[in-house]
Design an enzyme around this catalytic site. Structure first.
Site, PDB file in Angstrom:
ATOM      1  N   CYS A  56       0.416   3.512  13.600  1.00 31.28           N
ATOM      2  CA  CYS A  56      -0.092   2.742  12.458  1.00 31.28           C
ATOM      3  C   CYS A  56       0.767   2.948  11.232  1.00 31.28           C
ATOM      4  CB  CYS A  56      -1.476   3.212  12.047  1.00 31.28           C
ATOM      5  SG  CYS A  56      -2.699   2.982  13.273  1.00 31.28           S
ATOM      6  N   CYS A  76       0.874  -1.169   0.000  1.00 30.08           N
ATOM      7  CA  CYS A  76       0.000   0.000   0.000  1.00 30.08           C
ATOM      8  C   CYS A  76       0.919   1.229   0.000  1.00 30.08           C
ATOM      9  CB  CYS A  76      -0.902  -0.002   1.229  1.00 30.08           C
ATOM     10  SG  CYS A  76      -1.984  -1.449   1.259  1.00 30.08           S
TER      11      CYS A  76
HETATM   12  N1  SAH Z   1      -2.488  -5.323   6.685  1.00 27.35           N
HETATM   13  C1  SAH Z   1      -3.627  -5.021   7.460  1.00 27.35           C
HETATM   14  C2  SAH Z   1      -3.329  -4.727   8.909  1.00 27.35           C
HETATM   15  C3  SAH Z   1      -2.094  -3.904   9.237  1.00 27.35           C
HETATM   16  S1  SAH Z   1      -2.111  -2.189   8.913  1.00 27.35           S
HETATM   17  C4  SAH Z   1      -4.386  -3.868   6.840  1.00 27.35           C
HETATM   18  O1  SAH Z   1      -3.866  -3.223   5.945  1.00 27.35           O
HETATM   19  O2  SAH Z   1      -5.527  -3.668   7.241  1.00 27.35           O
HETATM   20  C5  SAH Z   1      -3.136  -1.434  10.160  1.00 27.35           C
HETATM   21  C6  SAH Z   1      -3.797  -0.135   9.695  1.00 27.35           C
HETATM   22  O3  SAH Z   1      -2.853   0.946   9.594  1.00 27.35           O
HETATM   23  C7  SAH Z   1      -4.420  -0.253   8.319  1.00 27.35           C
HETATM   24  O4  SAH Z   1      -5.692   0.342   8.279  1.00 27.35           O
HETATM   25  C8  SAH Z   1      -3.447   0.511   7.472  1.00 27.35           C
HETATM   26  O5  SAH Z   1      -4.033   0.907   6.267  1.00 27.35           O
HETATM   27  C9  SAH Z   1      -3.060   1.641   8.382  1.00 27.35           C
HETATM   28  N2  SAH Z   1      -1.845   2.340   7.968  1.00 27.35           N
HETATM   29  C10 SAH Z   1      -0.825   1.850   7.235  1.00 27.35           C
HETATM   30  N3  SAH Z   1       0.129   2.815   7.060  1.00 27.35           N
HETATM   31  C11 SAH Z   1      -0.303   3.914   7.689  1.00 27.35           C
HETATM   32  C12 SAH Z   1       0.251   5.222   7.907  1.00 27.35           C
HETATM   33  N4  SAH Z   1       1.450   5.538   7.442  1.00 27.35           N
HETATM   34  N5  SAH Z   1      -0.448   6.116   8.629  1.00 27.35           N
HETATM   35  C13 SAH Z   1      -1.651   5.748   9.152  1.00 27.35           C
HETATM   36  N6  SAH Z   1      -2.221   4.549   9.006  1.00 27.35           N
HETATM   37  C14 SAH Z   1      -1.559   3.629   8.278  1.00 27.35           C
HETATM   38 FE1  SF4 Z   2      -1.121  -2.549   3.099  1.00 29.50          FE
HETATM   39 FE2  SF4 Z   2      -1.635  -3.469   5.581  1.00 29.50          FE
HETATM   40 FE3  SF4 Z   2       0.350  -4.548   4.098  1.00 29.50          FE
HETATM   41 FE4  SF4 Z   2       0.621  -2.076   5.074  1.00 29.50          FE
HETATM   42  S1  SF4 Z   2       0.465  -3.957   6.276  1.00 29.50           S
HETATM   43  S2  SF4 Z   2       1.122  -2.764   2.983  1.00 29.50           S
HETATM   44  S3  SF4 Z   2      -1.489  -1.318   4.971  1.00 29.50           S
HETATM   45  S4  SF4 Z   2      -1.849  -4.579   3.615  1.00 29.50           S
END
Ligand code: SAH
Ligand code: SF4
Length: 399
Positions: free
Chosen positions: A374, A146
């Site tokens: 996060c 992501c």
């Molecule tokens: N992979 C799973 C769970 C881990 S991430 C998922 O993507 O849902 C946990 C949350 O933190 C997710 O909603 C993700 O999109 C968010 N997140 C990731 N990077 C972030 C950032 N730099 N700032 C704020 N939230 C973030």
């Molecule tokens: Fe996307 Fe969650 Fe993986 Fe980060 S940890 S790359 S937010 S799927």
């Protein structure tokens, strides 16, 4: 401890000194697997169930760190157990405490046979006035890339085992002294809630995550209720129903965009499972109700997804789904290309959603000073080449 500064309590030891465990640990085995393991070391069938029950209690109620603590198990039995097995958790190589009380542990795990010596993974404890939440990782790194997430820039090295997932909860209870009953503002535990929101995509490691969460929620053991466990997914549609059926925990969806075009860019998995399919899976989520709402996470990216038009579309999209919306201020990390939305824009967005009838708390960033918030978790600095990253992404999209 000075409250104003983050601190490392455990010195990080060099990776080269890592010695992988010689014997397997019992942590993470189901009761049936525990019985099988006992059979392998010569425990007779009529005794196995009773012994497994004893071990379960010592491991998950008392937090025993050594067989010698298990005083109602005979001396000979303890010696046999210790000869073949351990109750080891992942090794803690660093502990950081944020100025706001958030704690982050760096844990070291055996590599899984890819030529590296060991892997590292992070786990974060966030104390709040009404609860204490442990944020648990499911993979070393993540394949999904992501564009706003730090973890996504790390090479996926491997899935964690059920033992390594349960092990994070054990380590946190060890370090916090949270095994024995104690008086806290939230009852008798410091860790009251679990979120599968650390490193990795839990639904790409379904079996291990399921087995681990069934142990964590077992009420004759660690006993954290399924209603207090939330699994966050970026949208692995085929495993969403299985999560409800086979684990029964609360669901959170990393939505972040309300149109496919933008979501394709922010959460590339959207190209495989677009919004329409994702939202249908949410409508069908077993056990969702007004009392058990699905959380939609929405990271606030300045000028990208934070307009009032986005808010309007968000409310439309969620119609008919028992939902709550969790706005997450973007947490920057070295090299990230986004900025966090301005505070008054976040407030306007939140107000719009609130007026449309949704609870819309803004997640207070915690532990930013120790990169524990996060999306900031990342256990190694290595960055992938574009080619390697595309190859991994293609792998994730085709399975
Ligand atoms: N992979 C799973 C769970 C881990 S991430 C998922 O993507 O849902 C946990 C949350 O933190 C997710 O909603 C993700 O999109 C968010 N997140 C990731 N990077 C972030 C950032 N730099 N700032 C704020 N939230 C973030
Ligand atoms: Fe996307 Fe969650 Fe993986 Fe980060 S940890 S790359 S937010 S799927």
């Amino acid at each position: 401890m000075t409250p104003s500064a983050a601190s490392a309590l455990v010195e990080k030891t060099p990776l080269e000194t890592y010695v992988p465990p010689a014997k397997p640990s019992l942590i993470g085995l189901s009761r049936a697997q525990l019985c099988d393991r006992l059979g392998e070391i010569g425990v007779a069938p009529p005794q196995r169930k009773m012994r497994a029950q004893q071990l379960w209690h010592w491991l998950y109620v008392r937090g025993a760190r050594d067989f010698s603590e298990m005083t109602n198990v005979s001396k000979e039995m303890r010696a046999t157990l210790a000869e073949h097995l351990t109750v080891d958790r992942p090794e803690v190589v660093a502990e950081q405490i944020s100025a706001d009380g958030t704690r982050k542990w760096l844990l070291r795990l055996p590599s899984g046979g890819d030529g590296q010596k060991a892997h590292e993974v992070e786990c974060v404890y966030i104390p709040e006035t009404d609860r204490g939440t442990l944020c648990v990782s499911s993979q070393v790194g993540c394949t999904l890339n992501c564009s706003f997430c730090h973890t996504g820039t790390q090479r996926l090295v491997r899935n964690l085992t059920a033992g390594e997932i349960v092990g994070q909860v054990m380590v946190a209870r060890d370090r916090l002294g949270d095994w024995i009953d104690r008086e806290t503002p939230n009852g008798n535990r410091l860790i009251t809630n679990i979120v599968m929101m650390g490193m990795g995509e839990p639904l790409y490691n379904f079996d291990a995550v399921r087995d681990a969460l069934l142990i964590v929620s077992d009420n004759e053991g660690i006993g954290i209720s399924r209603r207090r466990i939330t699994l966050s997914t970026s949208g692995v549609v085929p495993n969403i129903k299985r999560t409800g059926d086979e684990i029964g925990v609360m669901l959170a969806i990393s939505l972040h965009a309300v149109r496919d075009e933008l979501r394709d860019e922010l959460v590339p998995l959207n190209r495989k499972y677009p919004l329409k399919e994702l939202l249908q899976a949410c409508r069908d989520y077993p056990g969702a109700s007004n009392a058990r709402r699905i959380t939609f996470e929405y990271v606030m990216l300045k000028g990208v997804n934070d307009s009032l038009d986005d808010a309007r579309r968000l409310v439309q999209l969620l119609k008919g789904i028992p939902a709550k919306i969790n706005l997450i201020p973007f947490n920057p990390w070295p090299g990230s290309k986004y900025e966090c939305s301005d505070w008054d824009q976040i407030e306007k967005f939140s107000e719009y959603i609130f007026n449309a009838g949704y609870s819309s708390p803004v997640r207070t960033p915690r532990g930013r000073d120790i990169l524990a918030a996060c999306g900031q978790l990342k256990s190694e600095t290595e960055k992938l080449s574009v080619r390697e990253r595309n190859a991994l992404r293609a792998m994730a999209m085709t399975d």
